[in-house]
Scaffold this motif. Sequence first.
Motif, PDB file in Angstrom:
ATOM      1  N   PHE A  12      58.135   1.117  -3.882  1.00  0.00           N
ATOM      2  CA  PHE A  12      57.745   0.353  -2.693  1.00  0.00           C
ATOM      3  C   PHE A  12      58.961  -0.027  -1.841  1.00  0.00           C
ATOM      4  O   PHE A  12      58.815  -0.636  -0.798  1.00  0.00           O
ATOM      5  CB  PHE A  12      56.929  -0.893  -3.046  1.00  0.00           C
ATOM      6  N   PRO A  17      56.358  -2.224   5.438  1.00  0.00           N
ATOM      7  CA  PRO A  17      56.008  -3.645   5.489  1.00  0.00           C
ATOM      8  C   PRO A  17      56.782  -4.490   4.483  1.00  0.00           C
ATOM      9  O   PRO A  17      56.860  -5.705   4.631  1.00  0.00           O
ATOM     10  CB  PRO A  17      54.502  -3.651   5.164  1.00  0.00           C
ATOM     11  N   TYR A  18      57.363  -3.840   3.472  1.00  0.00           N
ATOM     12  CA  TYR A  18      58.150  -4.580   2.485  1.00  0.00           C
ATOM     13  C   TYR A  18      59.334  -5.275   3.136  1.00  0.00           C
ATOM     14  O   TYR A  18      59.824  -6.294   2.642  1.00  0.00           O
ATOM     15  CB  TYR A  18      58.629  -3.590   1.415  1.00  0.00           C
ATOM     16  N   THR A  20      59.273  -6.498   6.262  1.00  0.00           N
ATOM     17  CA  THR A  20      58.850  -7.467   7.281  1.00  0.00           C
ATOM     18  C   THR A  20      58.232  -8.649   6.565  1.00  0.00           C
ATOM     19  O   THR A  20      57.355  -8.472   5.712  1.00  0.00           O
ATOM     20  CB  THR A  20      57.799  -6.843   8.223  1.00  0.00           C
ATOM     21  N   GLN A  22      55.835 -11.110   5.583  1.00  0.00           N
ATOM     22  CA  GLN A  22      54.395 -11.096   5.808  1.00  0.00           C
ATOM     23  C   GLN A  22      53.853 -12.498   6.093  1.00  0.00           C
ATOM     24  O   GLN A  22      54.225 -13.455   5.419  1.00  0.00           O
ATOM     25  CB  GLN A  22      53.691 -10.533   4.570  1.00  0.00           C
ATOM     26  N   PRO A  23      52.982 -12.604   7.086  1.00  0.00           N
ATOM     27  CA  PRO A  23      52.426 -13.914   7.396  1.00  0.00           C
ATOM     28  C   PRO A  23      51.244 -14.310   6.497  1.00  0.00           C
ATOM     29  O   PRO A  23      51.031 -15.477   6.253  1.00  0.00           O
ATOM     30  CB  PRO A  23      51.949 -13.759   8.837  1.00  0.00           C
ATOM     31  N   VAL A  24      50.496 -13.323   6.034  1.00  0.00           N
ATOM     32  CA  VAL A  24      49.304 -13.640   5.249  1.00  0.00           C
ATOM     33  C   VAL A  24      49.721 -14.110   3.864  1.00  0.00           C
ATOM     34  O   VAL A  24      50.578 -13.512   3.232  1.00  0.00           O
ATOM     35  CB  VAL A  24      48.412 -12.378   5.132  1.00  0.00           C
ATOM     36  N   ALA A  27      49.748 -11.711   0.613  1.00  0.00           N
ATOM     37  CA  ALA A  27      50.749 -10.656   0.783  1.00  0.00           C
ATOM     38  C   ALA A  27      52.148 -11.239   0.697  1.00  0.00           C
ATOM     39  O   ALA A  27      53.050 -10.662   0.074  1.00  0.00           O
ATOM     40  CB  ALA A  27      50.541  -9.950   2.108  1.00  0.00           C
ATOM     41  N   LYS A  30      53.185 -12.101  -2.968  1.00  0.00           N
ATOM     42  CA  LYS A  30      53.526 -10.903  -3.733  1.00  0.00           C
ATOM     43  C   LYS A  30      54.857 -10.336  -3.275  1.00  0.00           C
ATOM     44  O   LYS A  30      55.710  -9.955  -4.082  1.00  0.00           O
ATOM     45  CB  LYS A  30      52.408  -9.864  -3.555  1.00  0.00           C
ATOM     46  N   GLN A  31      55.060 -10.365  -1.972  1.00  0.00           N
ATOM     47  CA  GLN A  31      56.296  -9.812  -1.415  1.00  0.00           C
ATOM     48  C   GLN A  31      57.515 -10.589  -1.926  1.00  0.00           C
ATOM     49  O   GLN A  31      58.516 -10.015  -2.354  1.00  0.00           O
ATOM     50  CB  GLN A  31      56.228  -9.865   0.107  1.00  0.00           C
ATOM     51  N   GLN A  33      57.743 -12.400  -4.561  1.00  0.00           N
ATOM     52  CA  GLN A  33      57.928 -12.177  -5.990  1.00  0.00           C
ATOM     53  C   GLN A  33      58.683 -10.869  -6.252  1.00  0.00           C
ATOM     54  O   GLN A  33      59.620 -10.814  -7.051  1.00  0.00           O
ATOM     55  CB  GLN A  33      56.558 -12.120  -6.639  1.00  0.00           C
ATOM     56  N   LEU A  34      58.261  -9.835  -5.561  1.00  0.00           N
ATOM     57  CA  LEU A  34      58.888  -8.527  -5.766  1.00  0.00           C
ATOM     58  C   LEU A  34      60.355  -8.540  -5.371  1.00  0.00           C
ATOM     59  O   LEU A  34      61.211  -7.979  -6.054  1.00  0.00           O
ATOM     60  CB  LEU A  34      58.130  -7.457  -4.970  1.00  0.00           C
TER      61      LEU A  34
END
Lengths: 163, 458
Positions: A12, A17-18, A20, A22-24, A27, A30-31, A33-34
């Motif tokens: 990934f 998108p990884y 950017t 994320q606003p939601v 998402a 998770k982002q 965390q990754l």
Amino acid sequence: MQKLGEFKLPHFFNYPPYFTLQPVREAREKQVQLWKELILDYCRTQKIFVIGLEEEFPLFSNSVIERTLSHEAREAFLSALVSEGHAEWLDKGHRKCLILWHRIQDWAEIILNFVKDNGFEHSVMTVEEIRSGIESRGTEMELLSTACSLEIKLPWKRKEKCT
Amino acid sequence: MADFFSKAEVTSSGRPVLLRSEVECHLLSSVDIESEDNHHFYPLKSGLLILTTHRLLWLPSSSSSSTSSAAAIPLHAISHIFSTKKSLKSMFHSPRIRFQVLVSPDGRLFDPASGSGSSSGSGSKSIVLTAVVRGKGDCDGFLGKLWESWRARAWECNETSGSGSGSGSGTGTSTATSGGLYSSDGSVRMVGVAGILRKEQEMWESTDKSLQDAFQDLNALMSKAKEMVMLAEKMRQKLLSGSSSQTSGANDEDMGSKEEMQDWLLSVGIISPVTKESAGALYHQQLSRQLADFVRTPLQRAGGMINLIDAYCLFNRARGTELISPDDMLQACSLWEKFDVPVMLRKFDSGVMVIQNKSHSDEEVFARIKGLVTKPEALRSGISPSDAAITLGIAPAMAKEHLLTAESKGLLCRDISPDGFRFYINLFPEIDPRDVYLVKDYGICNTWIKAVSTSGLK
């Protein structure tokens, strides 16, 4: 599989998108965390202690897909690490971050064990001695001491149980 | 001498007592009134000069001698007002206002109130008075206002309405100027029922005319404001009394005309108190239905969803005349909830408002977006709002709203870069943080990797 030096990157890493923020909510969680895992992994294997936000950090950009993490994103992920105890800001302006792939308590444990194992409990040692000592070679103490010799103030001094 | 002027009544606190319908217009302080011609004239020093619609009042300031009392010059007595001539001399002097007044034979200021009858004075003499403005007031403004008040001849209105009788059209007139017109054109004498009807008719005509005049010119409106207020009050009273009294059914005609009146009031922007309580004026209800009918064609063309602003422009253009305001539009749309029309107003999170078919379903749009975004090309480089617009057959702005909604539902992820704002299928739910290198055989991640790798990206 892509690599950054010797480090194996997850798939990934090429997902635009990884990079950017994320606003939601789901998402974003998770982002974050990754990214936290990725940063810790990378720093651990590459023996990197400090990340400067304004400097080039190979993990923060991907030339293949031509994306780079924005300053806001970097600060968000590093702050997440700080709140977990896996990092510390070195200055008020949040420009430099100290990465502790072990947490501070864990570092304290390591020092303590080192001291115990090698019978240094009642002696005073300088950082230099630790670094160049035979006992330290190849252990994490060597790394730690190297970091010390770079004149980085290490906050775990306050957790020291031994002299 | 104070005897020269008419006496002006003053209250105990020093404010002048105004005549009926007299209104103050302007005032200047530290004014002397002198006379050039008559040296027997005892000048008035340093007082407050007040201009009203009917008179010029001079009030002594507290510091001046107690012998001078308040004086009044009826505007009626002024025969001429001189314009200020700017000369070198005038630059060093205090500004002055010069005017000529009529003097009655007994040497006093001509005063129509003292029973000299109508029209211009019987006095043959006139003298020139000068008001010297020693204070800081706006002399030119005062002079302008003096001209206006003098020309308006407000005192004549009182006289004509006071006289009353004559051709009988006097009671119907509402303006000072038209008062002269009616009495001098030799109008038909009023007899019997026909006369009464005619009178009513004329009254309505003059009201109508006065309304037209009022709304043409704001200045004229301000002067007619008093009449307008009275008229509006009368209307309101009629409406209120009409609605509160539940009389028998023979009032159908009344009801019809009452609604007409409400509509008429609404069209000039006056919101009747009766309609505020009800579910929405008849006007808005009709508009709402008309709008629902009209908007169906543009909706179809636009693929089921149209921006409110676009709809507003189209609607007004179709109407041609009698354009509606944005507020009317909003009200009409919000009334749709109460009726059974196939359209609805919808507001997105970003604040954009659209009109859409009730049959429109978000799920269906999301299914189409998903189909679009899982194509190999889209997996590699994502989709932009314009791509979505082309596929969905709707405007780009609408497409963006849909994409943002899909993102908030977890279907898409955004990608902001120098290339622009793009959306990708959301892979995050499939990634397991405990084993980031694992890729499930099924699932979108696998598809994505395959699509990405075929383009040479590794």
